[in-house]
Enzyme design. Sequence first.
Site, PDB file in Angstrom:
ATOM      1  N   PRO A   2      80.337 -33.058 -21.601  1.00 41.90           N
ATOM      2  CA  PRO A   2      80.682 -33.296 -23.005  1.00 41.90           C
ATOM      3  C   PRO A   2      80.116 -34.625 -23.482  1.00 41.90           C
ATOM      4  O   PRO A   2      80.236 -35.643 -22.807  1.00 41.90           O
ATOM      5  CB  PRO A   2      82.219 -33.322 -22.972  1.00 41.90           C
ATOM      6  CG  PRO A   2      82.589 -32.514 -21.776  1.00 41.90           C
ATOM      7  CD  PRO A   2      81.517 -32.790 -20.774  1.00 41.90           C
ATOM      8  N   GLU A   3      79.478 -34.585 -24.640  1.00 46.79           N
ATOM      9  CA  GLU A   3      78.909 -35.790 -25.229  1.00 46.79           C
ATOM     10  C   GLU A   3      79.724 -36.169 -26.458  1.00 46.79           C
ATOM     11  O   GLU A   3      80.789 -35.605 -26.709  1.00 46.79           O
ATOM     12  CB  GLU A   3      77.435 -35.558 -25.570  1.00 46.79           C
ATOM     13  CG  GLU A   3      76.590 -35.203 -24.340  1.00 46.79           C
ATOM     14  CD  GLU A   3      75.120 -34.971 -24.672  1.00 46.79           C
ATOM     15  OE1 GLU A   3      74.634 -35.501 -25.694  1.00 46.79           O
ATOM     16  OE2 GLU A   3      74.455 -34.244 -23.903  1.00 46.79           O
ATOM     17  N   LYS A  60      82.285 -41.764 -24.979  1.00 47.28           N
ATOM     18  CA  LYS A  60      82.777 -40.488 -24.464  1.00 47.28           C
ATOM     19  C   LYS A  60      84.205 -40.595 -23.927  1.00 47.28           C
ATOM     20  O   LYS A  60      84.708 -39.662 -23.313  1.00 47.28           O
ATOM     21  CB  LYS A  60      81.849 -39.979 -23.365  1.00 47.28           C
ATOM     22  CG  LYS A  60      80.405 -39.784 -23.819  1.00 47.28           C
ATOM     23  CD  LYS A  60      79.519 -39.393 -22.662  1.00 47.28           C
ATOM     24  CE  LYS A  60      78.046 -39.407 -23.061  1.00 47.28           C
ATOM     25  NZ  LYS A  60      77.152 -39.075 -21.920  1.00 47.28           N
ATOM     26  N   ARG A 311      66.732 -36.300 -15.275  1.00 48.43           N
ATOM     27  CA  ARG A 311      67.344 -35.480 -16.321  1.00 48.43           C
ATOM     28  C   ARG A 311      66.274 -34.642 -17.006  1.00 48.43           C
ATOM     29  O   ARG A 311      65.143 -35.095 -17.225  1.00 48.43           O
ATOM     30  CB  ARG A 311      68.041 -36.359 -17.373  1.00 48.43           C
ATOM     31  CG  ARG A 311      69.070 -37.317 -16.826  1.00 48.43           C
ATOM     32  CD  ARG A 311      70.259 -36.614 -16.192  1.00 48.43           C
ATOM     33  NE  ARG A 311      70.961 -35.807 -17.160  1.00 48.43           N
ATOM     34  CZ  ARG A 311      71.894 -36.282 -18.001  1.00 48.43           C
ATOM     35  NH1 ARG A 311      72.186 -37.577 -17.997  1.00 48.43           N
ATOM     36  NH2 ARG A 311      72.518 -35.475 -18.839  1.00 48.43           N
TER      37      ARG A 311
END
Length: 321
Positions: A2-3, A60, A311
């Site tokens: 989750p960002e 976050k 990434r």
Amino acid sequence: MPELPEVETVRQGLNQLTLNQEITGGDVLLHRTIAYPFSADDFVTGIKGSAITTWHRRGKYLLAELTLPLIDKGQGGQGGQGGEIASLSSPTPPCGKSLARLHTPLTPHTPLTSYLGVHLRMTGQLLWLRREEPLHKHTRVRLFFQDGWELRFVDQRTFGQMWWVSANQAPENIITGLAKLAVDPFSREFTVDYLAEKLKNKRRPIKTALLDQSVVAGLGNIYADEALFMSGILPETMCIDLQREQIEKLRSQIIKVLETSIEAGGTTFSNFLNVKGINGNYGGVAWVYNRTGEPCRVCGTEIQQTRLAGRSSHFCLQCQR
């Protein structure tokens, strides 16, 4: 993971559903989920009898302000056995379209306020459910509220964390990640000058820089890819090579893509659900993220993928230069 938009979506839902109700107890099913205090029993004892006055987001992280205990912590049972407190009424509304309100400042620390901190990490979910709902096998922590409701922390990968910060401590001293965060994209401090200074003379790819929480708080892989596409910048472009005009556009597109995703309830590619258990809708309209091999929505060129600092990065060679 989750960002910022997903965490903001959760914050808005929690402010609609959980405020001004007594926390009557709790159950810690996986002790390592509790980062502080080090005893799960102390965590439950600390929050029991309090009520949440508001939820904040920092990057976050989620932070709930807790009132003083509403009942004697030495009396009453867990699991919804506390006395009656006022029922849910007049919940804090969602933030609407004001960007400034997405970045809510903490109330100045006083001896009257303690905090509940949450970081969802990779797969964490906060779900508002009836007590009788069957437990998901990945349920890690349960917080019991009045009238048969509970807030469950479900976390498949078990990297998520929770903190209880007592009234005589500052959250930044206990949740040490807070002190390392840069400015929020929706704060007044996130100016073109600020971003230009952070990127100045940096010999690293812009995509890698955007994932650094000491550069901008809350931005992650999904929205970094999206903002770079909307800015026409390739993820491998070195920060030192960016022109002022590119940085101006990047700043505005970071804000725009985050705002768009919040309005869509975030992104669900695997695990994310809001507090009511509903998927986010942004993934269906993503420009490049997770669309390797598909045609660009603008020019039709095949979306490419590469890896930077471990990434994945998605981009269009025609639209980004």
